[in-house]
Structures are given as C-alpha cells and as structure tokens.
Motif scaffolding. Structure first.
Motif, PDB file in Angstrom:
ATOM      1  N   VAL A   7      78.704  24.301  92.470  1.00  0.00           N
ATOM      2  CA  VAL A   7      78.828  22.868  92.186  1.00  0.00           C
ATOM      3  C   VAL A   7      79.273  22.113  93.437  1.00  0.00           C
ATOM      4  O   VAL A   7      78.754  21.031  93.744  1.00  0.00           O
ATOM      5  N   ALA A   8      80.227  22.693  94.179  1.00  0.00           N
ATOM      6  CA  ALA A   8      80.704  22.051  95.402  1.00  0.00           C
ATOM      7  C   ALA A   8      79.581  21.893  96.422  1.00  0.00           C
ATOM      8  O   ALA A   8      79.470  20.862  97.099  1.00  0.00           O
ATOM      9  N   ALA A   9      78.731  22.911  96.521  1.00  0.00           N
ATOM     10  CA  ALA A   9      77.602  22.854  97.453  1.00  0.00           C
ATOM     11  C   ALA A   9      76.603  21.776  97.036  1.00  0.00           C
ATOM     12  O   ALA A   9      76.054  21.056  97.872  1.00  0.00           O
ATOM     13  N   LEU A  10      76.385  21.640  95.734  1.00  0.00           N
ATOM     14  CA  LEU A  10      75.461  20.628  95.229  1.00  0.00           C
ATOM     15  C   LEU A  10      75.969  19.219  95.511  1.00  0.00           C
ATOM     16  O   LEU A  10      75.250  18.359  96.023  1.00  0.00           O
ATOM     17  N   ILE A  11      77.233  18.985  95.182  1.00  0.00           N
ATOM     18  CA  ILE A  11      77.810  17.655  95.354  1.00  0.00           C
ATOM     19  C   ILE A  11      78.040  17.336  96.831  1.00  0.00           C
ATOM     20  O   ILE A  11      77.951  16.186  97.254  1.00  0.00           O
ATOM     21  N   GLY A  12      78.313  18.367  97.620  1.00  0.00           N
ATOM     22  CA  GLY A  12      78.689  18.158  99.012  1.00  0.00           C
ATOM     23  C   GLY A  12      77.562  17.795  99.957  1.00  0.00           C
ATOM     24  O   GLY A  12      77.802  17.363 101.086  1.00  0.00           O
ATOM     25  N   ASP A  13      76.322  17.942  99.526  1.00  0.00           N
ATOM     26  CA  ASP A  13      75.197  17.568 100.379  1.00  0.00           C
ATOM     27  C   ASP A  13      75.231  16.063 100.656  1.00  0.00           C
ATOM     28  O   ASP A  13      75.372  15.263  99.727  1.00  0.00           O
ATOM     29  N   ALA A  55      71.592  21.213  87.294  1.00  0.00           N
ATOM     30  CA  ALA A  55      72.997  21.621  87.283  1.00  0.00           C
ATOM     31  C   ALA A  55      73.821  20.849  86.255  1.00  0.00           C
ATOM     32  O   ALA A  55      75.043  21.028  86.169  1.00  0.00           O
ATOM     33  N   ASP A  56      73.173  19.990  85.463  1.00  0.00           N
ATOM     34  CA  ASP A  56      73.836  19.171  84.445  1.00  0.00           C
ATOM     35  C   ASP A  56      74.854  18.209  85.069  1.00  0.00           C
ATOM     36  O   ASP A  56      75.860  17.863  84.446  1.00  0.00           O
ATOM     37  N   ILE A  57      74.587  17.774  86.279  1.00  0.00           N
ATOM     38  CA  ILE A  57      75.409  16.745  86.914  1.00  0.00           C
ATOM     39  C   ILE A  57      74.824  15.369  86.592  1.00  0.00           C
ATOM     40  O   ILE A  57      75.553  14.407  86.372  1.00  0.00           O
ATOM     41  N   LEU A  58      73.496  15.301  86.550  1.00  0.00           N
ATOM     42  CA  LEU A  58      72.803  14.082  86.145  1.00  0.00           C
ATOM     43  C   LEU A  58      71.971  14.359  84.891  1.00  0.00           C
ATOM     44  O   LEU A  58      71.640  15.494  84.595  1.00  0.00           O
ATOM     45  N   LYS A  59      71.647  13.294  84.190  1.00  0.00           N
ATOM     46  CA  LYS A  59      70.703  13.369  83.078  1.00  0.00           C
ATOM     47  C   LYS A  59      69.610  12.331  83.320  1.00  0.00           C
ATOM     48  O   LYS A  59      69.808  11.375  84.086  1.00  0.00           O
ATOM     49  N   VAL A  60      68.485  12.523  82.696  1.00  0.00           N
ATOM     50  CA  VAL A  60      67.371  11.590  82.862  1.00  0.00           C
ATOM     51  C   VAL A  60      66.950  11.069  81.493  1.00  0.00           C
ATOM     52  O   VAL A  60      66.877  11.827  80.523  1.00  0.00           O
ATOM     53  N   SER A  70      71.290   9.015  85.430  1.00  0.00           N
ATOM     54  CA  SER A  70      72.699   8.633  85.313  1.00  0.00           C
ATOM     55  C   SER A  70      73.537   9.904  85.232  1.00  0.00           C
ATOM     56  O   SER A  70      73.000  11.013  85.140  1.00  0.00           O
ATOM     57  N   TYR A  71      74.845   9.760  85.250  1.00  0.00           N
ATOM     58  CA  TYR A  71      75.717  10.926  85.129  1.00  0.00           C
ATOM     59  C   TYR A  71      75.520  11.585  83.770  1.00  0.00           C
ATOM     60  O   TYR A  71      75.335  10.901  82.755  1.00  0.00           O
ATOM     61  N   SER A  72      75.604  12.888  83.739  1.00  0.00           N
ATOM     62  CA  SER A  72      75.425  13.607  82.479  1.00  0.00           C
ATOM     63  C   SER A  72      76.653  13.487  81.575  1.00  0.00           C
ATOM     64  O   SER A  72      76.543  13.596  80.352  1.00  0.00           O
ATOM     65  N   ARG A  73      77.820  13.240  82.174  1.00  0.00           N
ATOM     66  CA  ARG A  73      79.057  13.133  81.401  1.00  0.00           C
ATOM     67  C   ARG A  73      80.111  12.411  82.232  1.00  0.00           C
ATOM     68  O   ARG A  73      79.996  12.297  83.451  1.00  0.00           O
ATOM     69  N   MET A  74      81.152  11.936  81.578  1.00  0.00           N
ATOM     70  CA  MET A  74      82.178  11.122  82.237  1.00  0.00           C
ATOM     71  C   MET A  74      82.899  11.867  83.358  1.00  0.00           C
ATOM     72  O   MET A  74      83.286  11.277  84.363  1.00  0.00           O
ATOM     73  N   GLU A  75      83.077  13.189  83.181  1.00  0.00           N
ATOM     74  CA  GLU A  75      83.826  13.962  84.180  1.00  0.00           C
ATOM     75  C   GLU A  75      83.195  13.887  85.566  1.00  0.00           C
ATOM     76  O   GLU A  75      83.897  14.000  86.580  1.00  0.00           O
ATOM     77  N   VAL A  76      81.888  13.696  85.629  1.00  0.00           N
ATOM     78  CA  VAL A  76      81.220  13.576  86.929  1.00  0.00           C
ATOM     79  C   VAL A  76      81.711  12.317  87.646  1.00  0.00           C
ATOM     80  O   VAL A  76      82.012  12.343  88.839  1.00  0.00           O
TER      81      VAL A  76
END
Length: 225
Positions: A7-13, A55-60, A70-76
């Motif tokens: 997850v860190a690698a995905l977000i960190g790009d 990765a379930d970070i975004l939803k379409v 948009s974000y898949s959930r508030m925690e993002v």
C-alpha cells in the motif's frame, strides 16, 4: 507487513500522490480530469487508476458514458491528509504562506472542514464541552447534543450509521486535529447549505460569508477576519 509495504508503494508514487491529493476536495473526477491534475498521458493515467482501483484505494462509478473516480472509503482521505503533515515545517513554509493562503486558512478535507478555521472550530467545541477528546475519537457530550440540535444537526441519526460519528483528522497545515466523521461532514454541509461558507471554484478553499462570521461568533464566540 508485506501488505503495508504494498500500500505504501502504491500511495508513494509521485503521480499517484497527485491523483489522490486532487480527490481530497470530495468530488469524483474522470480519468481525463485526473490526467490534467497529475500531468499524465492517457495511457499513464489509465495504468495508475487501474492500480489504485485494484488495491481498493479508489472506486469507479459509471454515469452514462463517463467513469468517475473517488476514494473507496473515508480512511483513504484521512491517510492522504495526514501524509501532508509529514512534510517538514520549513519545507511547508517555502511553498505555502500559511497566514495568507486561502487553502491553509479554510478548506474542505474530503467532506469535512479543515485548515486554521476547521481546527479553531474543533478546539472551541472541546473548550465549550460540546465534544470530549480521546486519542482515537471525539465523543459528543450531553451539552453537545443540545448545541448541535439547536443549530439543526440531529446527532441521534448518526447512531444508525456504520461510519465513526466524530473522528480526529490530522490537519496537514495546522499540524493539529480537526473534526471528521459523520458529525464533521454534517457540520460542513450545514455551513454550505445555509450560505455560511462558500466553495471556491477549482480549489478546496472555502470562504466564510459575512453571515457565517456572525453565526460563528454568536454560536461559538469565534471571530474571523
């Protein structure tokens, strides 16, 4: 640990950081719009969005022939806002004039209020004993229930929601907590609906109206220029 690394690698790009940062204004965007924010070509934006949705970070969501991300959930949203607080203060000051910058002064953080104004309102709610502060949450006090009902927010409705009622969200410019969760969202919607605050076009910055300044002083004793 491996999942955290992934997850860190995905977000960190860097390109994906720009995409995720753009979505903090709470709106859903098309791939074309996000490609402009992130300065990416069509093939590249598609690749990045695919990784984030897988990765379930975004939803379409599909509306007609358009696909909106948009974000898949508030925690993002909470995680992305908190990432901004990791920027060293000297570097932050190089890029943002905190006192005068509209985004730092008053802005939306996904669906709730942030910036200097958001933190000041949260502090005052605690000071007046409308909220109790805990490390992982805020709790609405009996006095708070009465206060929020007086300004048109029925806190009883939150009990049927799965979402956290009142959550601390680390403000990336103030380096302190503002109010998120169902209560934070309802408060921002009230401020916008009653024209106490107004959105700024193409920005997360919010403007406090004259009516809003009067209401915030009368209800919370807060004065804003």
């Amino acid at each position: 640990m491996k999942e955290l690394e992934r997850v860190a690698a995905l977000i960190g790009d860097p390109s994906r950081v720009k995409i995720l940062w753009a979505l903090l204004d709470g709106r859903a965007y098309t791939a074309t719009e996000l490609s402009i924010f992130a300065d990416l070509s069509r093939p590249n934006i598609s690749m990045h969005l695919s990784k984030l949705t897988d990765a379930d970070i975004l939803k379409v969501s599909c509306q007609g022939r358009h696909r909106y991300y948009s974000y898949s959930r508030m925690e993002v949203a909470y995680a992305i806002e908190a990432m901004g607080a990791l920027v060293p203060a000297p570097e932050l000051k190089k890029n943002v004039t905190l006192r005068n910058d509209p985004v730092s002064y008053c802005r939306s953080c996904y669906d709730h209020l942030a910036g200097k104004v958001g933190v000041a309102i949260t502090d005052q709610l605690i000071k007046k004993d409308y909220l109790k502060s805990f490390p992982d949450r805020f709790e609405i006090t009996p006095a708070g229930i009465i206060f929020f009902e007086r300004i048109g927010i029925d806190t009883r409705l939150f009990n049927s929601q799965k979402r956290t009622i009142a959550k601390p969200c680390l403000d990336w410019t103030e380096r302190r907590f503002h109010l998120a969760g169902s209560l934070g969202s309802s408060l921002l919607q009230k401020l916008l609906k009653e024209d106490l605050m107004r959105r700024t076009e193409n920005s997360r910055a919010l403007q406090i109206t004259f009516k809003g300044k009067k209401e915030l002083f009368e209800q919370l004793g807060l004065e804003f220029n």
